[in-house]
Design a protein around this motif. Structure first.
Motif, PDB file in Angstrom:
ATOM      1  N   ARG A   2       0.835  -1.199   0.000  1.00 26.38           N
ATOM      2  CA  ARG A   2       0.000   0.000   0.000  1.00 26.38           C
ATOM      3  C   ARG A   2       0.874   1.255   0.000  1.00 26.38           C
ATOM      4  O   ARG A   2       1.915   1.304   0.651  1.00 26.38           O
ATOM      5  CB  ARG A   2      -0.933  -0.004   1.203  1.00 26.38           C
ATOM      6  CG  ARG A   2      -1.940  -1.141   1.148  1.00 26.38           C
ATOM      7  CD  ARG A   2      -3.056  -0.991   2.154  1.00 26.38           C
ATOM      8  NE  ARG A   2      -2.584  -1.018   3.532  1.00 26.38           N
ATOM      9  CZ  ARG A   2      -3.390  -0.954   4.587  1.00 26.38           C
ATOM     10  NH1 ARG A   2      -4.697  -0.842   4.427  1.00 26.38           N
ATOM     11  NH2 ARG A   2      -2.906  -0.992   5.808  1.00 26.38           N
ATOM     12  N   THR A   3       0.424   2.268  -0.721  1.00 26.28           N
ATOM     13  CA  THR A   3       1.214   3.476  -0.947  1.00 26.28           C
ATOM     14  C   THR A   3       0.504   4.700  -0.383  1.00 26.28           C
ATOM     15  O   THR A   3      -0.709   4.842  -0.513  1.00 26.28           O
ATOM     16  CB  THR A   3       1.452   3.674  -2.455  1.00 26.28           C
ATOM     17  OG1 THR A   3       2.230   2.579  -2.949  1.00 26.28           O
ATOM     18  CG2 THR A   3       2.197   4.975  -2.726  1.00 26.28           C
ATOM     19  N   ILE A   4       1.297   5.579   0.228  1.00 30.08           N
ATOM     20  CA  ILE A   4       0.788   6.846   0.744  1.00 30.08           C
ATOM     21  C   ILE A   4       1.532   7.985   0.059  1.00 30.08           C
ATOM     22  O   ILE A   4       2.758   7.974  -0.046  1.00 30.08           O
ATOM     23  CB  ILE A   4       0.968   6.933   2.274  1.00 30.08           C
ATOM     24  CG1 ILE A   4       0.034   5.937   2.968  1.00 30.08           C
ATOM     25  CG2 ILE A   4       0.691   8.360   2.771  1.00 30.08           C
ATOM     26  CD1 ILE A   4       0.168   5.919   4.478  1.00 30.08           C
ATOM     27  N   PHE A  21       5.610   6.360   8.546  1.00 26.35           N
ATOM     28  CA  PHE A  21       4.738   5.488   7.764  1.00 26.35           C
ATOM     29  C   PHE A  21       5.544   4.408   7.041  1.00 26.35           C
ATOM     30  O   PHE A  21       5.068   3.281   6.875  1.00 26.35           O
ATOM     31  CB  PHE A  21       3.922   6.309   6.760  1.00 26.35           C
ATOM     32  CG  PHE A  21       2.614   6.809   7.300  1.00 26.35           C
ATOM     33  CD1 PHE A  21       1.548   5.944   7.479  1.00 26.35           C
ATOM     34  CD2 PHE A  21       2.442   8.149   7.633  1.00 26.35           C
ATOM     35  CE1 PHE A  21       0.325   6.395   7.976  1.00 26.35           C
ATOM     36  CE2 PHE A  21       1.232   8.610   8.133  1.00 26.35           C
ATOM     37  CZ  PHE A  21       0.172   7.732   8.312  1.00 26.35           C
ATOM     38  N   SER A  22       6.761   4.742   6.628  1.00 24.02           N
ATOM     39  CA  SER A  22       7.590   3.733   5.959  1.00 24.02           C
ATOM     40  C   SER A  22       7.941   2.606   6.926  1.00 24.02           C
ATOM     41  O   SER A  22       8.028   1.432   6.531  1.00 24.02           O
ATOM     42  CB  SER A  22       8.870   4.370   5.397  1.00 24.02           C
ATOM     43  OG  SER A  22       9.779   4.719   6.434  1.00 24.02           O
ATOM     44  N   TYR A  26       4.514   0.888   4.643  1.00 26.71           N
ATOM     45  CA  TYR A  26       3.936   1.559   3.473  1.00 26.71           C
ATOM     46  C   TYR A  26       5.038   1.983   2.507  1.00 26.71           C
ATOM     47  O   TYR A  26       6.162   2.317   2.921  1.00 26.71           O
ATOM     48  CB  TYR A  26       3.163   2.806   3.894  1.00 26.71           C
ATOM     49  CG  TYR A  26       1.886   2.531   4.649  1.00 26.71           C
ATOM     50  CD1 TYR A  26       0.684   2.302   3.984  1.00 26.71           C
ATOM     51  CD2 TYR A  26       1.873   2.511   6.039  1.00 26.71           C
ATOM     52  CE1 TYR A  26      -0.489   2.051   4.670  1.00 26.71           C
ATOM     53  CE2 TYR A  26       0.699   2.265   6.746  1.00 26.71           C
ATOM     54  CZ  TYR A  26      -0.469   2.037   6.052  1.00 26.71           C
ATOM     55  OH  TYR A  26      -1.630   1.792   6.752  1.00 26.71           O
TER      56      TYR A  26
END
Length: 225
Positions: A2-4, A21-22, A26
């Motif tokens: 999933r990508t942000i 987040f990484s 993500y």
């Protein structure tokens, strides 16, 4: 994976949120005005074992936003968007010029709306997602020498609260983040904050945000509030 997408990810809060987040697994798409700074954030993420890519786009330009989002939508599984990029000019209202007014409204309000409008169809198609708008406490109350900046943040507050209601029955989460001033490069070209060392660090703010991702509104006042 999933990508942000994070706007303004080259420094300050955007960078710190990207790093956190990484660490949660993500993939990050980093956007901003300065490619050098984005490259530094990407390097830090990858050095820690994470994944990140860079996109150069002008969030104030609808054609550019649509084109870039269309390009990446076929490659990445977009899960979220953090509208973090912001511009602030401070001082007595009568001394704020037209260029400064335009920069604040175009980046803080228009950029947030255009990015959200481009990403939402993808999240709806995927059946889930999260959009976080970094608003600041300027979206909660008026402040001296911040009239137009506050106006832009009140606009983003209203935009966010409206979408929270519009999508409350969906699996798309909207966060409104209201934080006090941070010790970041945001203040480097302004004397509005006399001693930014007394403010929380961007890393500290990012960690508080990550602990409250389930909240619709995340309010982080200054330490001396």
């Amino acid at each position: 994976m999933r990508t942000i997408i994070i706007t303004g990810a080259g420094s300050g809060l955007g960078k710190e949120l990207a790093l956190l987040f990484s660490q949660k697994g993500y993939n990050l798409l980093l956007t901003g005005r300065t490619l050098e700074k984005l490259a530094d954030t990407k390097h830090e993420i990858e050095s820690a074992g994470g994944k990140a890519d860079i996109i150069q786009l002008d969030i104030r330009n609808n054609a550019d936003v649509i084109q870039k989002i269309e390009e990446i939508s076929g490659t990445y599984k977009i899960f979220g968007l953090i509208n973090n990029a912001g511009v602030g000019h401070f001082g007595p209202f009568m001394e704020i010029n037209e260029r400064q007014i335009g920069e604040m409204l175009d980046t803080n309000v228009l950029g947030t709306i255009l990015m959200t409008k481009a990403i939402l169809p993808i999240l709806k198609q995927n059946g889930e997602g999260q959009i976080m708008n970094i608003i600041s406490t300027a979206g909660l109350r008026g402040k001296v020498n911040e009239a137009v900046y506050v106006a832009s943040k009140f606009a983003v507050r209203g935009f966010t609260e409206s979408l929270q209601k519009e999508y409350e029955e969906s699996s798309i989460k909207f966060n409104a983040v209201y934080m006090g001033g941070m010790n970041t490069p945001f203040w480097d070209e302004s004397d509005h904050i006399k001693d930014k060392s007394r403010l929380r660090s961007a890393k500290e703010i990012a960690e508080i945000i990550m602990d409250q991702l389930d909240q619709d509104s995340i309010i982080i006042e200054n330490k001396n509030s």
